[in-house]
Scaffold this active site. Structure first.
Site, PDB file in Angstrom:
ATOM      1  N   HIS A  34       0.872  -1.185   0.000  1.00  0.00           N
ATOM      2  CA  HIS A  34       0.000   0.000   0.000  1.00  0.00           C
ATOM      3  C   HIS A  34       0.905   1.231   0.000  1.00  0.00           C
ATOM      4  O   HIS A  34       2.145   1.104  -0.054  1.00  0.00           O
ATOM      5  CB  HIS A  34      -0.937  -0.046   1.207  1.00  0.00           C
ATOM      6  CG  HIS A  34      -0.226  -0.272   2.517  1.00  0.00           C
ATOM      7  ND1 HIS A  34       0.643   0.644   3.061  1.00  0.00           N
ATOM      8  CD2 HIS A  34      -0.216  -1.338   3.362  1.00  0.00           C
ATOM      9  CE1 HIS A  34       1.120   0.178   4.196  1.00  0.00           C
ATOM     10  NE2 HIS A  34       0.624  -1.037   4.399  1.00  0.00           N
ATOM     11  N   GLY A  36       1.902   3.160   2.233  1.00  0.00           N
ATOM     12  CA  GLY A  36       2.927   3.206   3.286  1.00  0.00           C
ATOM     13  C   GLY A  36       4.213   2.555   2.799  1.00  0.00           C
ATOM     14  O   GLY A  36       5.307   3.127   2.906  1.00  0.00           O
ATOM     15  N   HIS A  37       4.090   1.350   2.256  1.00  0.00           N
ATOM     16  CA  HIS A  37       5.264   0.672   1.699  1.00  0.00           C
ATOM     17  C   HIS A  37       5.887   1.517   0.583  1.00  0.00           C
ATOM     18  O   HIS A  37       7.109   1.647   0.491  1.00  0.00           O
ATOM     19  CB  HIS A  37       4.876  -0.682   1.104  1.00  0.00           C
ATOM     20  CG  HIS A  37       4.310  -1.673   2.075  1.00  0.00           C
ATOM     21  ND1 HIS A  37       3.002  -2.078   2.038  1.00  0.00           N
ATOM     22  CD2 HIS A  37       4.890  -2.355   3.091  1.00  0.00           C
ATOM     23  CE1 HIS A  37       2.790  -2.979   2.992  1.00  0.00           C
ATOM     24  NE2 HIS A  37       3.914  -3.163   3.652  1.00  0.00           N
ATOM     25  N   GLN A 148       7.934   4.084  10.600  1.00  0.00           N
ATOM     26  CA  GLN A 148       7.662   4.454  11.997  1.00  0.00           C
ATOM     27  C   GLN A 148       6.340   3.845  12.478  1.00  0.00           C
ATOM     28  O   GLN A 148       6.116   3.701  13.674  1.00  0.00           O
ATOM     29  CB  GLN A 148       7.626   5.986  12.096  1.00  0.00           C
ATOM     30  CG  GLN A 148       7.285   6.547  13.463  1.00  0.00           C
ATOM     31  CD  GLN A 148       8.272   6.119  14.532  1.00  0.00           C
ATOM     32  OE1 GLN A 148       9.446   5.860  14.230  1.00  0.00           O
ATOM     33  NE2 GLN A 148       7.822   6.019  15.763  1.00  0.00           N
ATOM     34  N   LYS A 149       5.496   3.451  11.538  1.00  0.00           N
ATOM     35  CA  LYS A 149       4.238   2.763  11.880  1.00  0.00           C
ATOM     36  C   LYS A 149       4.505   1.639  12.880  1.00  0.00           C
ATOM     37  O   LYS A 149       3.758   1.450  13.824  1.00  0.00           O
ATOM     38  CB  LYS A 149       3.636   2.226  10.586  1.00  0.00           C
ATOM     39  CG  LYS A 149       2.720   1.048  10.716  1.00  0.00           C
ATOM     40  CD  LYS A 149       1.292   1.488  10.893  1.00  0.00           C
ATOM     41  CE  LYS A 149       0.392   0.331  11.213  1.00  0.00           C
ATOM     42  NZ  LYS A 149       0.684  -0.888  10.492  1.00  0.00           N
TER      43      LYS A 149
HETATM   44  P1  PAJ Z   1       5.249  -5.122   6.553  1.00  0.00           P
HETATM   45  O1  PAJ Z   1       4.178  -5.116   7.571  1.00  0.00           O
HETATM   46  O2  PAJ Z   1       4.935  -5.536   5.147  1.00  0.00           O
HETATM   47  O3  PAJ Z   1       5.862  -3.682   6.512  1.00  0.00           O
HETATM   48  C1  PAJ Z   1       6.992  -3.404   5.724  1.00  0.00           C
HETATM   49  C2  PAJ Z   1       7.497  -2.024   6.078  1.00  0.00           C
HETATM   50  O4  PAJ Z   1       6.507  -1.042   5.730  1.00  0.00           O
HETATM   51  C3  PAJ Z   1       7.773  -1.874   7.586  1.00  0.00           C
HETATM   52  O5  PAJ Z   1       8.989  -1.174   7.788  1.00  0.00           O
HETATM   53  C4  PAJ Z   1       6.575  -1.067   8.050  1.00  0.00           C
HETATM   54  O6  PAJ Z   1       6.836  -0.283   9.201  1.00  0.00           O
HETATM   55  C5  PAJ Z   1       6.323  -0.190   6.832  1.00  0.00           C
HETATM   56  N1  PAJ Z   1       4.942   0.344   6.859  1.00  0.00           N
HETATM   57  C6  PAJ Z   1       3.801  -0.378   6.960  1.00  0.00           C
HETATM   58  N2  PAJ Z   1       2.735   0.447   7.009  1.00  0.00           N
HETATM   59  C7  PAJ Z   1       3.218   1.712   6.954  1.00  0.00           C
HETATM   60  C8  PAJ Z   1       2.616   3.014   6.985  1.00  0.00           C
HETATM   61  N3  PAJ Z   1       1.304   3.182   7.074  1.00  0.00           N
HETATM   62  N4  PAJ Z   1       3.437   4.083   6.911  1.00  0.00           N
HETATM   63  C9  PAJ Z   1       4.788   3.926   6.827  1.00  0.00           C
HETATM   64  N5  PAJ Z   1       5.408   2.736   6.791  1.00  0.00           N
HETATM   65  C10 PAJ Z   1       4.644   1.639   6.857  1.00  0.00           C
HETATM   66  O7  PAJ Z   1       7.122  -4.947   8.884  1.00  0.00           O
HETATM   67  C11 PAJ Z   1       7.138  -5.963   8.206  1.00  0.00           C
HETATM   68  O8  PAJ Z   1       6.458  -6.093   7.024  1.00  0.00           O
HETATM   69  C12 PAJ Z   1       7.960  -7.187   8.593  1.00  0.00           C
HETATM   70  O9  PAJ Z   1       8.027  -7.288   9.985  1.00  0.00           O
HETATM   71  C13 PAJ Z   1       9.396  -7.175   7.984  1.00  0.00           C
HETATM   72  C14 PAJ Z   1      10.217  -5.997   8.508  1.00  0.00           C
HETATM   73  C15 PAJ Z   1       9.316  -7.141   6.458  1.00  0.00           C
HETATM   74  C16 PAJ Z   1      10.132  -8.487   8.400  1.00  0.00           C
HETATM   75  O10 PAJ Z   1       9.423  -9.596   7.965  1.00  0.00           O
END
Ligand code: PAJ
Length: 280
Positions: A34, A36-37, A148-149
């Site tokens: 999405h 965020g990613h 940072q989420k």
């Molecule tokens: P996932 O939940 O897919 O998230 C991947 C990255 O996107 C993470 O660093 C997460 O903090 C960031 N992210 C998710 N939603 C967000 C948002 N709304 N705003 C900003 N960044 C956002 O986190 C993971 O995967 C896993 O734990 C991982 C680190 C990949 C290890 O498996």
């Protein structure tokens, strides 16, 4: 954009970049991408010669009763978004590629991994730190991008990078929200329209705390009470944790430390566990 599914292919791609003196940024994800990613990808794109995004739903970070089996998997749509975003490599290994039979080595960050999400999800951060260590060894990026989420995940991974001397710089990107204020999450797609409306109470709670802190209140207990007064507006939202902590150690703070305080909340809306936070 190249899609690489084996560790050998990823290592070869990294070697070729190195020979051409190109830097590499890594954005680890579990897919179901999405905005965020994509904000992490855009930040990496702006700062590195080449960008790799890993897509791997990591089984070791899910508890036995959690949503590993039904976690959304949208690989083709993810690749289309990443191609559009100018990504060079998608690293999408199978579970067997990452955890061959007999794999029994883990990376664990003690203490900080047991707080916030780590307290509610035993073993979760051990899975995260193990898979991220493996990704560092396979992809060998100069920079890695996290959101940072997942504030507790940031604390745990920063500590791991420091303690184990990983040669990588951690870049943390701000929370991306939907127009209504809900922090974007791959798990938001589990929510019914009614649950989605209820979920907005998390953001409202954090905003209230921000306002009260801006008005000069420093006592965490007083701030938490003010936040709880908002949370009860949605009695169906079941709070998992709601805490005011030091963002590095995740230890509770008695008083807000101006500029260095994390207010974090996790709650179940229906069966879906959501998290959100604000730094004040
Ligand atoms: P996932 O939940 O897919 O998230 C991947 C990255 O996107 C993470 O660093 C997460 O903090 C960031 N992210 C998710 N939603 C967000 C948002 N709304 N705003 C900003 N960044 C956002 O986190 C993971 O995967 C896993 O734990 C991982 C680190 C990949 C290890 O498996």
């Amino acid at each position: 954009m190249q899609i690489l599914t084996t560790i050998a292919e990823m290592r070869q791609a990294r070697l070729e970049l190195r020979l051409r003196r190109r830097t590499l940024g890594l954005v680890p994800t579990m897919g179901a991408l999405h905005a965020g990613h994509l904000s992490l990808v855009a930040t990496a794109r702006a700062g590195c010669d080449a960008v790799a995004v890993s897509i791997f739903v990591n089984p070791t970070q899910f508890g036995p009763n959690e949503d590993f089996a039904r976690y959304p998997r949208t690989f083709d749509a993810d690749c289309a978004l990443l191609e559009e975003a100018g990504v060079d490599f998608v690293f999408a290994p199978s579970t067997a590629e990452m955890y061959p039979p007999g794999a029994s080595t883990y990376v664990a960050v003690e203490g900080v991994s047991d707080r916030l999400d780590g307290a509610s999800r035993p073993g979760h951060f051990r899975g995260v730190t193990t898979v991220v260590s493996k990704l560092f060894n396979i992809v060998a990026p100069e920079w890695v991008y996290f959101g940072q989420k997942d504030a507790a995940q940031v604390a745990v991974l920063r500590r791991m990078v420091r303690d184990l001397n990983f040669d990588v710089e951690v870049v943390v990107c701000p929370i991306v929200r939907d127009d209504d204020g809900l922090a974007m999450s791959s798990r938001n797609r589990y929510l019914t329209p009614e649950e989605r409306r209820q979920a907005l109470v998390l953001r409202r709670t954090l905003c209230r705390i921000e306002e009260e802190a801006a008005a000069g209140i420093t006592s965490s207990a007083v701030l938490i009470d003010a936040g709880r007064a908002v949370l009860v507006e949605e009695p169906k939202v079941r709070v998992d944790y709601f805490a005011i902590v030091d963002p590095e150690t995740l230890v509770d703070l008695e008083n807000v430390n101006a500029g260095n305080t994390l207010v974090a909340v996790a709650a179940f809306v229906g069966n879906t566990r959501l998290i959100d936070n604000v730094l004040i």
